[in-house]
Design a protein around this motif. Structure first.
Motif, PDB file in Angstrom:
ATOM      1  N   PRO A 243       0.925  -1.285  -0.077  1.00 61.76           N
ATOM      2  CA  PRO A 243      -0.024  -0.013   0.145  1.00 61.76           C
ATOM      3  C   PRO A 243       0.842   1.347   0.046  1.00 61.76           C
ATOM      4  CG  PRO A 243      -0.863  -1.512   1.424  1.00 61.76           C
ATOM      5  CD  PRO A 243       0.279  -2.230   1.002  1.00 61.76           C
ATOM      6  N   ALA A 244       1.859   1.307   0.852  1.00 63.37           N
ATOM      7  CA  ALA A 244       2.838   2.643   1.109  1.00 63.37           C
ATOM      8  C   ALA A 244       3.502   2.702  -0.611  1.00 63.37           C
ATOM      9  CB  ALA A 244       3.850   2.355   1.945  1.00 63.37           C
ATOM     10  N   ARG A 245       3.789   1.888  -1.194  1.00 63.64           N
ATOM     11  CA  ARG A 245       4.539   2.073  -2.179  1.00 63.64           C
ATOM     12  C   ARG A 245       3.534   2.328  -3.453  1.00 63.64           C
ATOM     13  NH1 ARG A 245       7.237  -1.746  -6.136  1.00 63.64           N
ATOM     14  NH2 ARG A 245       8.341  -0.400  -7.744  1.00 63.64           N
ATOM     15  N   SER A 246       2.382   1.731  -3.415  1.00 64.86           N
ATOM     16  CA  SER A 246       1.163   2.178  -4.574  1.00 64.86           C
ATOM     17  C   SER A 246       0.955   3.566  -4.296  1.00 64.86           C
ATOM     18  CB  SER A 246       0.047   1.081  -4.137  1.00 64.86           C
ATOM     19  OG  SER A 246       0.394  -0.144  -4.202  1.00 64.86           O
ATOM     20  N   LEU A 247       0.813   4.180  -3.043  1.00 60.78           N
ATOM     21  CA  LEU A 247       0.445   5.339  -2.854  1.00 60.78           C
ATOM     22  C   LEU A 247       1.348   6.492  -3.490  1.00 60.78           C
ATOM     23  CD1 LEU A 247      -1.604   7.562  -1.618  1.00 60.78           C
ATOM     24  CD2 LEU A 247      -0.424   7.394   0.476  1.00 60.78           C
ATOM     25  N   ALA A 248       2.606   6.333  -3.120  1.00 52.77           N
ATOM     26  CA  ALA A 248       3.824   6.765  -3.848  1.00 52.77           C
ATOM     27  C   ALA A 248       3.896   6.820  -5.207  1.00 52.77           C
ATOM     28  CB  ALA A 248       5.261   6.514  -3.021  1.00 52.77           C
ATOM     29  N   GLY A 291      -9.464  15.696 -13.960  1.00 49.02           N
ATOM     30  CA  GLY A 291      -8.048  15.145 -13.774  1.00 49.02           C
ATOM     31  C   GLY A 291      -8.382  13.495 -13.540  1.00 49.02           C
ATOM     32  N   MET A 292      -9.436  12.945 -13.560  1.00 50.14           N
ATOM     33  CA  MET A 292      -9.770  11.481 -13.059  1.00 50.14           C
ATOM     34  C   MET A 292      -9.079  10.766 -13.886  1.00 50.14           C
ATOM     35  SD  MET A 292     -11.282   9.775 -10.788  1.00 50.14           S
ATOM     36  CE  MET A 292     -11.630   7.870 -10.876  1.00 50.14           C
ATOM     37  N   PRO A 293      -8.155   9.720 -13.571  1.00 49.29           N
ATOM     38  CA  PRO A 293      -7.550   8.752 -14.555  1.00 49.29           C
ATOM     39  C   PRO A 293      -8.503   7.656 -14.757  1.00 49.29           C
ATOM     40  CG  PRO A 293      -6.782   8.216 -12.419  1.00 49.29           C
ATOM     41  CD  PRO A 293      -7.836   9.695 -12.193  1.00 49.29           C
ATOM     42  N   SER A 294      -8.306   6.869 -15.815  1.00 51.49           N
ATOM     43  CA  SER A 294      -9.231   5.666 -16.017  1.00 51.49           C
ATOM     44  C   SER A 294      -8.341   4.351 -15.415  1.00 51.49           C
ATOM     45  CB  SER A 294      -9.175   5.272 -17.543  1.00 51.49           C
ATOM     46  OG  SER A 294      -7.743   5.050 -17.949  1.00 51.49           O
ATOM     47  N   THR A 295      -9.242   3.452 -15.093  1.00 52.77           N
ATOM     48  CA  THR A 295      -8.985   2.277 -14.489  1.00 52.77           C
ATOM     49  C   THR A 295      -7.786   1.537 -15.406  1.00 52.77           C
ATOM     50  OG1 THR A 295     -10.852   1.039 -15.685  1.00 52.77           O
ATOM     51  CG2 THR A 295     -10.950   1.826 -13.385  1.00 52.77           C
ATOM     52  N   GLU A 296      -7.753   1.844 -16.601  1.00 50.56           N
ATOM     53  CA  GLU A 296      -6.679   1.114 -17.301  1.00 50.56           C
ATOM     54  C   GLU A 296      -5.183   1.921 -17.179  1.00 50.56           C
ATOM     55  OE1 GLU A 296      -9.648   2.133 -18.501  1.00 50.56           O
ATOM     56  OE2 GLU A 296     -10.522   0.321 -19.450  1.00 50.56           O
ATOM     57  N   GLN A 297      -5.470   3.008 -17.016  1.00 54.64           N
ATOM     58  CA  GLN A 297      -4.379   4.084 -16.664  1.00 54.64           C
ATOM     59  C   GLN A 297      -3.817   3.630 -15.343  1.00 54.64           C
ATOM     60  OE1 GLN A 297      -5.139   8.165 -16.694  1.00 54.64           O
ATOM     61  NE2 GLN A 297      -2.863   8.674 -16.483  1.00 54.64           N
ATOM     62  N   VAL A 298      -4.558   3.424 -14.176  1.00 53.85           N
ATOM     63  CA  VAL A 298      -4.269   3.241 -12.897  1.00 53.85           C
ATOM     64  C   VAL A 298      -3.554   1.694 -12.737  1.00 53.85           C
ATOM     65  CG1 VAL A 298      -4.813   2.427 -10.499  1.00 53.85           C
ATOM     66  CG2 VAL A 298      -5.918   4.579 -11.855  1.00 53.85           C
ATOM     67  N   SER A 299      -4.171   0.684 -13.612  1.00 49.82           N
ATOM     68  CA  SER A 299      -3.674  -0.562 -13.618  1.00 49.82           C
ATOM     69  C   SER A 299      -2.288  -0.444 -14.487  1.00 49.82           C
ATOM     70  CB  SER A 299      -4.588  -1.521 -14.444  1.00 49.82           C
ATOM     71  OG  SER A 299      -4.188  -2.686 -14.477  1.00 49.82           O
ATOM     72  N   ARG A 300      -2.123   0.045 -15.576  1.00 56.89           N
ATOM     73  CA  ARG A 300      -0.744   0.251 -16.295  1.00 56.89           C
ATOM     74  C   ARG A 300       0.323   0.616 -15.500  1.00 56.89           C
ATOM     75  NH1 ARG A 300      -2.382   2.801 -20.027  1.00 56.89           N
ATOM     76  NH2 ARG A 300      -1.484   4.876 -19.357  1.00 56.89           N
ATOM     77  N   ALA A 305       5.230  -0.504 -12.410  1.00 61.92           N
ATOM     78  CA  ALA A 305       5.845  -0.511 -11.052  1.00 61.92           C
ATOM     79  C   ALA A 305       6.157  -1.643 -10.518  1.00 61.92           C
ATOM     80  CB  ALA A 305       5.385   0.666  -9.970  1.00 61.92           C
ATOM     81  N   ARG A 306       5.600  -2.812 -11.152  1.00 60.49           N
ATOM     82  CA  ARG A 306       5.715  -4.182 -10.607  1.00 60.49           C
ATOM     83  C   ARG A 306       5.035  -4.438  -9.398  1.00 60.49           C
ATOM     84  NH1 ARG A 306      11.073  -7.264 -12.887  1.00 60.49           N
ATOM     85  NH2 ARG A 306      11.007  -6.287 -14.843  1.00 60.49           N
ATOM     86  N   LEU A 307       4.069  -3.788  -9.143  1.00 59.55           N
ATOM     87  CA  LEU A 307       2.997  -4.146  -7.803  1.00 59.55           C
ATOM     88  C   LEU A 307       1.912  -4.882  -8.448  1.00 59.55           C
ATOM     89  CD1 LEU A 307       3.115  -0.311  -6.952  1.00 59.55           C
ATOM     90  CD2 LEU A 307       3.731  -2.176  -5.298  1.00 59.55           C
ATOM     91  N   LEU A 308       1.729  -5.949  -7.268  1.00 58.39           N
ATOM     92  CA  LEU A 308       0.547  -6.917  -7.664  1.00 58.39           C
ATOM     93  C   LEU A 308      -0.654  -6.307  -7.313  1.00 58.39           C
ATOM     94  CD1 LEU A 308      -0.366  -9.751  -8.687  1.00 58.39           C
ATOM     95  CD2 LEU A 308       0.231 -10.569  -6.179  1.00 58.39           C
ATOM     96  N   VAL A 309      -1.662  -6.078  -8.086  1.00 57.89           N
ATOM     97  CA  VAL A 309      -3.008  -5.420  -7.862  1.00 57.89           C
ATOM     98  C   VAL A 309      -3.866  -6.422  -7.403  1.00 57.89           C
ATOM     99  CG1 VAL A 309      -5.175  -4.201  -8.864  1.00 57.89           C
ATOM    100  CG2 VAL A 309      -2.876  -3.765  -9.623  1.00 57.89           C
ATOM    101  N   LEU A 310      -4.409  -6.321  -6.200  1.00 53.45           N
ATOM    102  CA  LEU A 310      -5.242  -7.389  -5.634  1.00 53.45           C
ATOM    103  C   LEU A 310      -6.828  -6.842  -5.756  1.00 53.45           C
ATOM    104  CD1 LEU A 310      -3.513  -7.763  -2.135  1.00 53.45           C
ATOM    105  CD2 LEU A 310      -3.333  -9.238  -4.150  1.00 53.45           C
ATOM    106  N   GLU A 311      -7.017  -5.731  -5.750  1.00 52.52           N
ATOM    107  CA  GLU A 311      -8.409  -5.165  -6.103  1.00 52.52           C
ATOM    108  C   GLU A 311      -8.448  -3.878  -7.035  1.00 52.52           C
ATOM    109  OE1 GLU A 311     -12.078  -2.975  -3.711  1.00 52.52           O
ATOM    110  OE2 GLU A 311     -10.472  -4.256  -2.477  1.00 52.52           O
ATOM    111  N   LEU A 312      -9.129  -3.639  -7.987  1.00 56.53           N
ATOM    112  CA  LEU A 312      -9.341  -2.438  -8.484  1.00 56.53           C
ATOM    113  C   LEU A 312     -10.808  -2.279  -9.126  1.00 56.53           C
ATOM    114  CD1 LEU A 312      -7.673  -0.360 -10.052  1.00 56.53           C
ATOM    115  CD2 LEU A 312      -7.585  -1.774 -12.162  1.00 56.53           C
ATOM    116  N   THR A 313     -11.559  -1.207  -8.303  1.00 61.98           N
ATOM    117  CA  THR A 313     -12.996  -0.951  -8.549  1.00 61.98           C
ATOM    118  C   THR A 313     -13.201   0.463  -8.756  1.00 61.98           C
ATOM    119  OG1 THR A 313     -13.251  -2.778  -6.810  1.00 61.98           O
ATOM    120  CG2 THR A 313     -15.153  -1.420  -7.457  1.00 61.98           C
ATOM    121  N   ARG A 314     -14.071   0.372 -10.090  1.00 59.72           N
ATOM    122  CA  ARG A 314     -14.512   1.808 -10.275  1.00 59.72           C
ATOM    123  C   ARG A 314     -15.695   2.013  -9.339  1.00 59.72           C
ATOM    124  NH1 ARG A 314     -13.169   5.265 -14.085  1.00 59.72           N
ATOM    125  NH2 ARG A 314     -14.238   7.053 -14.325  1.00 59.72           N
ATOM    126  N   ILE A 315     -15.870   3.224  -8.463  1.00 57.77           N
ATOM    127  CA  ILE A 315     -17.100   3.651  -7.608  1.00 57.77           C
ATOM    128  C   ILE A 315     -17.859   4.632  -8.317  1.00 57.77           C
ATOM    129  CG2 ILE A 315     -17.913   4.056  -5.252  1.00 57.77           C
ATOM    130  CD1 ILE A 315     -15.102   2.762  -4.371  1.00 57.77           C
TER     131      ILE A 315
END
Length: 332
Positions: A243-248, A291-300, A305-315
């Motif tokens: 989580p900490a590295r993801s935020l950074a 300035g809202m990114p797309s889910t595809e942009q966040v995933s990419r 950054a070689r971070l394993l995504v456990l959850e990705l949800t658009r609300i």
């Protein structure tokens, strides 16, 4: 400066508290959307601000002058002097049915000592869209026309504060739009502070600069437009193994987005609140503008950054649903 501030304001009718320790702040120049269910205490609170009802306890500060219960009681006996800076349309407008719109306005204008009363009243009739009613008696007006006249009456004398209780009642969509436009114009051009209660939430959302939500006589929450759009609209919830590295990483690659760390380690990504377009019946209509990114942009970004995504949800959170939650949920 706060034009209106209440502290522990309470009004009891027997064992029932119509208003219960209400704390409320309305700054100069604001259009304050006062939101709540029927019977929540909105009208009673506004009547106390206008000097029409005596509080049981608590204080009301108007234009920097604080009044307790005894002070309000004295002021209501001399309302013209103490409340001349306030215009009010609360519940039904007080109109004379056998008089014309102009005659109704003239009665009040002369009573409060307006200079050049006829010119002033004709200007107000033009502003609210009743200039062409001529000698038509008010008893023949539609409900919407009476609401417009009620607004004009509230504006007689050029008040600094308007208290408007359900001003869109009885108006068709076109008339509602015209009324909204007139109120925004008055606020912008004359600097009139407004407290507006309404069940037409989408109309309030188009004009209010701040909101107060009341439930069972108590203030549940006050929030600005920016805060409202941070709570509503589109957002992306993402959770990774770090989580900490993801935020950074997201902060580095998404400088225009707003990021918030959640207690469970997830990151909430949303657009800039000042440019968000959250609305009723759906969230942000133009995510890119905020300035809202797309889910595809966040995933990419996270994958690179070689971070394993456990959850990705658009609300998607609707503003009306948000207000209903604050007001205590839907009626049974």
């Amino acid at each position: 400066m706060n034009v209106v501030q209440t502290r522990s304001l309470t009004k009891s009718y027997g064992a029932k508290r119509a208003v219960d320790n209400l704390d409320m702040r309305v700054a100069a120049g604001e259009i304050y959307g006062f939101v709540g269910k029927n019977g929540a205490g909105k009208s009673t609170a506004m009547k106390m601000m206008a000097g029409l009802v005596r509080p049981t306890s608590g204080e009301i500060e108007l234009f920097g002058v604080t009044r307790g219960v005894a002070d309000v009681a004295r002021a209501t006996r001399n309302s013209q002097q103490d409340f001349s800076r306030i215009g009010a349309l609360i519940e039904d407008p007080g109109i004379l049915p056998t008089f014309s719109a102009l005659e109704n306005l003239m009665c009040k204008a002369i009573a409060v000592g307006v200079v050049r009363p006829e010119a002033h009243c004709r200007e107000l009739l033009e502003l609210v869209g009743l200039a062409d009613t001529g000698n038509l008696r008010v008893k023949k007006f539609s409900l919407g026309m009476k609401q417009r006249l009620g607004l004009a009456l509230a504006l007689v004398g050029g008040p600094d504060l308007l208290l408007l209780d359900e001003p869109f009642n009885g108006l068709d969509p076109e008339a509602t739009r015209d009324m909204r436009g007139a109120l925004v114009q008055i606020n912008r051009e004359r600097g009139v502070t407004m407290v507006i209660s309404s069940h037409v939430l989408d109309q309030l959302d188009r004009m209010a600069t701040r909101f107060g939500v009341i439930c069972s006589g108590r203030m549940v929450r006050e929030l600005s437009v920016d805060e409202l759009h941070r709570e509503c609209g589109s957002s992306i919830r993402v959770k990774t193994t770090d989580p900490a590295r993801s935020l950074a990483v997201l902060e580095e690659h998404l400088p225009t987005a707003t990021l918030r760390a959640e207690p469970d380690g997830a990151v909430l990504v949303s657009g800039n609140a000042r440019h968000a377009t959250a609305s009723f019946g759906g969230a942000a209509g133009d995510p890119e503008a905020s300035g809202m990114p797309s889910t595809e942009q966040v995933s990419r970004i996270l994958a690179e950054a070689r971070l394993l995504v456990l959850e990705l949800t658009r609300i998607e959170r609707d503003i009306e649903e948000f207000f209903v939650e604050l007001m205590g949920g839907p009626d049974d």
